[in-house]
Design a protein around this motif. Structure first.
Motif, PDB file in Angstrom:
ATOM      1  N   ARG A 258       0.831  -1.207   0.000  1.00 50.75           N
ATOM      2  CA  ARG A 258       0.000   0.000   0.000  1.00 50.75           C
ATOM      3  C   ARG A 258       0.864   1.255   0.000  1.00 50.75           C
ATOM      4  N   GLU A 259       1.940   1.235   0.771  1.00 57.12           N
ATOM      5  CA  GLU A 259       2.846   2.392   0.801  1.00 57.12           C
ATOM      6  C   GLU A 259       3.535   2.564  -0.545  1.00 57.12           C
ATOM      7  N   ILE A 260       3.876   1.441  -1.183  1.00 54.50           N
ATOM      8  CA  ILE A 260       4.493   1.512  -2.512  1.00 54.50           C
ATOM      9  C   ILE A 260       3.530   2.158  -3.503  1.00 54.50           C
ATOM     10  N   GLY A 261       2.252   1.738  -3.463  1.00 55.51           N
ATOM     11  CA  GLY A 261       1.265   2.304  -4.375  1.00 55.51           C
ATOM     12  C   GLY A 261       1.103   3.802  -4.179  1.00 55.51           C
ATOM     13  N   LEU A 262       1.067   4.238  -2.926  1.00 57.86           N
ATOM     14  CA  LEU A 262       0.926   5.670  -2.645  1.00 57.86           C
ATOM     15  C   LEU A 262       2.145   6.443  -3.134  1.00 57.86           C
ATOM     16  N   THR A 263       3.338   5.899  -2.905  1.00 57.46           N
ATOM     17  CA  THR A 263       4.566   6.569  -3.343  1.00 57.46           C
ATOM     18  C   THR A 263       4.620   6.661  -4.860  1.00 57.46           C
TER      19      THR A 263
ATOM     20  N   GLN B 256       2.143   6.861  -6.904  1.00 60.32           N
ATOM     21  CA  GLN B 256       1.203   7.905  -7.326  1.00 60.32           C
ATOM     22  C   GLN B 256       1.837   9.280  -7.216  1.00 60.32           C
ATOM     23  N   LEU B 257       2.600   9.496  -6.157  1.00 64.21           N
ATOM     24  CA  LEU B 257       3.242  10.790  -5.958  1.00 64.21           C
ATOM     25  C   LEU B 257       4.395  11.018  -6.934  1.00 64.21           C
ATOM     26  N   LEU B 258       5.067   9.936  -7.332  1.00 68.97           N
ATOM     27  CA  LEU B 258       6.226  10.068  -8.204  1.00 68.97           C
ATOM     28  C   LEU B 258       5.862  10.132  -9.684  1.00 68.97           C
ATOM     29  N   GLU B 259       4.723   9.574 -10.055  1.00 69.62           N
ATOM     30  CA  GLU B 259       4.373   9.469 -11.469  1.00 69.62           C
ATOM     31  C   GLU B 259       4.339  10.821 -12.189  1.00 69.62           C
ATOM     32  N   PRO B 260       3.744  11.891 -11.605  1.00 74.08           N
ATOM     33  CA  PRO B 260       3.763  13.188 -12.309  1.00 74.08           C
ATOM     34  C   PRO B 260       5.178  13.696 -12.565  1.00 74.08           C
ATOM     35  N   LEU B 261       6.095  13.484 -11.603  1.00 74.10           N
ATOM     36  CA  LEU B 261       7.484  13.918 -11.795  1.00 74.10           C
ATOM     37  C   LEU B 261       8.140  13.134 -12.927  1.00 74.10           C
ATOM     38  N   ARG B 262       7.871  11.852 -12.997  1.00 68.50           N
ATOM     39  CA  ARG B 262       8.465  11.030 -14.035  1.00 68.50           C
ATOM     40  C   ARG B 262       7.945  11.416 -15.411  1.00 68.50           C
ATOM     41  N   ARG B 263       6.651  11.698 -15.502  1.00 70.35           N
ATOM     42  CA  ARG B 263       6.089  12.107 -16.798  1.00 70.35           C
ATOM     43  C   ARG B 263       6.662  13.446 -17.235  1.00 70.35           C
TER      44      ARG B 263
END
Length: 260
Positions: A208-213, A215-222
């Motif tokens: 669950r913590e991995i999924g939340l992290t 989500q937070l990182l995906e905009p930066l990666r894009r």
């Protein structure tokens, strides 16, 4: 009154020190070290203390230095037992070992740290949460046998940890450095009666913590993929990991304090 167990005597005869004294000397640098771990290393042939007729183990200064070398190679370099045995054999025969500036059969605390094999070079301890450390740890590759040898995990416990998703291999069937920490923690917790089935909750929470992290990182990666600017996703990942672990420890500690 029954006599004390062999390895529990307060003092050893002249010519060496007891396993308890060895433990006290080394635990400053290796706080997770136990008498069982020292005995296991003896069983594996990595260290050979003298045995008196009474059965007491007597460790010389050379034995203690040898243990320090072994424990340093395991903790800092993730060397499996086979690599350590090969290095010790070369030292015993007076041969050079890559990464040791002064070959000696009695490596001590001031000796240079042993260099890792090429495939394991650059591993970082779990307490280092920097982005560079996380990248180096991902470069570590251990076979299932090497993982078990490195951590003292028995085959049955290994199978259970894999079944509950606590240990995972990559596409090449190898374990990463983080699995070493998982296995060592599982071995330590088993002394309190906890088995793999008790630890699967940690897998659920971690996912669950991995999924939340993510989500937070995906905009930066894009944004980075499109050539934009902003924080490095790797640095942000390291920051989030540190904050997540800090929050987890604080919540558990707070809950335990409230139960007192």
């Amino acid at each position: 009154m029954s006599s004390p167990a062999h390895d529990e005597v307060p003092a050893a005869p002249a010519g060496g020190v007891s396993i308890g004294a060895v433990l006290r000397e080394l635990q400053t640098d290796f706080p997770d070290l136990t008498q069982s771990k020292i005995r296991y290393l003896e069983q594996e042939g990595l260290v050979s203390p003298e045995r008196r007729a009474s059965g007491y183990r007597l460790f010389t200064e050379a034995d203690i230095a040898r243990l320090r070398f072994i424990l340093t190679a395991q903790r800092d370099r993730f060397w499996p037992h086979k690599v350590i045995k090969d290095a010790l054999d070369r030292l015993d025969r007076g041969l050079d070992v890559p990464g040791l500036t002064t070959p000696s059969p009695e490596p001590g605390p001031t000796s240079p740290a042993p260099a890792p094999p090429a495939e394991e070079r650059g591993a970082a301890p779990v307490t280092d949460l920097s982005a560079s450390a996380l990248r180096r740890r991902r470069g570590v590759r251990l076979s299932p046998l090497e993982l078990r040898e490195r951590t003292g995990l028995d085959p049955a416990a290994y199978t259970q940890l894999k079944a509950f998703g606590l240990l995972r291999t990559d596409s090449g069937g190898k374990h990463h450095a983080d699995d070493v920490d998982v296995a060592e923690s599982a071995v330590a917790l088993s002394r309190y009666g906890l088995e793999a089935r008790h630890l699967r909750l940690f897998r659920v929470v971690a996912d669950r913590e991995i999924g939340l992290t993510q989500q937070l990182l995906e905009p930066l990666r894009r944004r980075r993929a499109r050539g934009g600017t902003g924080p490095d996703p790797a640095d942000r990942e390291a920051e989030l990991l540190a904050h997540t672990l800090s929050l987890h420890v604080a919540l558990v500690r707070s809950g335990l304090n409230q139960q007192r």
